[in-house]
Design a protein around this motif. Sequence first.
Motif, short mmCIF file in Angstrom:
data_model
loop_
_atom_site.label_atom_id
_atom_site.label_comp_id
_atom_site.label_asym_id
_atom_site.label_seq_id
_atom_site.Cartn_x
_atom_site.Cartn_y
_atom_site.Cartn_z
N ALA A 2 -36.72 64.74 -72.25
CA ALA A 2 -35.92 65.88 -71.67
C ALA A 2 -34.98 65.45 -70.55
CB ALA A 2 -36.72 66.87 -71.15
N GLU A 3 -33.92 66.13 -70.44
CA GLU A 3 -33.01 66.31 -69.25
C GLU A 3 -33.97 66.53 -68.01
OE1 GLU A 3 -29.09 68.24 -67.70
OE2 GLU A 3 -29.74 68.94 -69.85
N ILE A 4 -33.51 66.06 -66.77
CA ILE A 4 -34.30 66.12 -65.64
C ILE A 4 -33.43 66.63 -64.42
CG2 ILE A 4 -36.12 64.65 -66.28
CD1 ILE A 4 -35.01 62.80 -63.84
N ALA A 5 -34.06 66.95 -63.52
CA ALA A 5 -33.33 66.93 -62.26
C ALA A 5 -34.38 67.31 -60.98
CB ALA A 5 -32.48 68.52 -62.25
N LEU A 6 -33.78 67.02 -59.67
CA LEU A 6 -34.63 66.86 -58.78
C LEU A 6 -34.16 68.15 -58.01
CD1 LEU A 6 -34.37 63.89 -58.99
CD2 LEU A 6 -35.16 63.62 -56.55
N TYR A 86 -38.04 71.63 -70.33
CA TYR A 86 -39.22 72.10 -70.98
C TYR A 86 -40.13 72.78 -69.90
CZ TYR A 86 -37.12 69.54 -74.82
OH TYR A 86 -36.62 69.10 -75.73
N CYS A 87 -40.06 73.07 -68.68
CA CYS A 87 -41.15 73.36 -67.66
C CYS A 87 -41.27 74.84 -67.95
CB CYS A 87 -40.40 73.06 -66.40
SG CYS A 87 -40.43 71.38 -65.69
N LEU A 112 -34.75 74.82 -65.32
CA LEU A 112 -33.53 73.82 -65.16
C LEU A 112 -31.98 74.52 -65.33
CD1 LEU A 112 -32.83 70.80 -64.71
CD2 LEU A 112 -32.82 70.58 -67.20
N GLU A 113 -32.13 75.32 -66.25
CA GLU A 113 -30.61 76.00 -66.58
C GLU A 113 -30.44 76.90 -65.20
OE1 GLU A 113 -28.79 79.43 -69.47
OE2 GLU A 113 -30.59 78.69 -69.75
N TYR A 114 -31.50 77.44 -64.60
CA TYR A 114 -31.16 78.60 -63.66
C TYR A 114 -31.07 77.85 -62.28
CZ TYR A 114 -33.05 81.96 -60.02
OH TYR A 114 -33.15 82.91 -58.99
N VAL A 115 -31.59 76.61 -62.10
CA VAL A 115 -31.05 76.09 -60.62
C VAL A 115 -29.99 75.45 -61.28
CG1 VAL A 115 -33.59 75.61 -60.19
CG2 VAL A 115 -32.31 73.82 -61.48
#
Length: 251
Positions: A2-6, A86-87, A112-115
């Motif tokens: 999946a796509e990720i972010a910190l 997928y969190c 992820l979309e929210y942040v």
Amino acid sequence: MAEIALINFDKCEIVDPTETGHGFKMTEAIANWMSADILWMFAVPADNQPVPPASTNPSAEFRRVVSPRVAIGHWAGDRVLIVDEYCGSAADNLPADVLAKFPDADPQDDVLEYVQTNWKHVGLADYTPAEKIDLKDVLFPGDRVWVVRNLTKRWYARSDVLVKPKHARGPTITGGLGLGDLIWAEIGGGMSTGSSHCDRFDVQTLESIGDGKGWTDKSKQAKSTLREFDMNDDVSQYRGVDYDEIEDEDY
């Protein structure tokens, strides 16, 4: 994968690897050394010296920084986490005090979309240490032992235990997995290693531990965490570096 972010809960900031040139997914970020590059987000100059202005330079020629870089240590002591698509929802993953800061946002959106939509996008902090260890970099001297500190659980891990001293140049590592990789694995970047989700970290000299009272030395456990990270996430394979060979060298 999946796509990720910190993400940083306290500052409501996001580092998107697609904006820092590290890739799109976890495997790409690891292969492109993002787990090592996050070190400077948490590093505090020795003896609490003033932090220099944020760098405007990309950390490698092939990288293009879209979001503005932050200063060294910008995330030191903040609650941080790595998330993917997928969190689940923001409501299930973000603290109530953080959600309350964005009353017009939909907490049922994927986190992820929210942040990505509501939080501030920033680039990684960047720093170029001295070329040789004997030059004694002023801010991050190579003749001092550096540690990752978990400020939430009050444990620390020493750089000179994680790797052989020959491979340490101040807080940076020239061979093997180092302090940035350890933080990455602990905050969710390791498939089976993370145990410090939303904890607060920084990177300082060993002197910051003082007499050690109230702290637990988990350097050996941290080294095992890095081995697990390497084994389960194929770090050596993605980076094209044989870390077992580095570890087994006779010094």
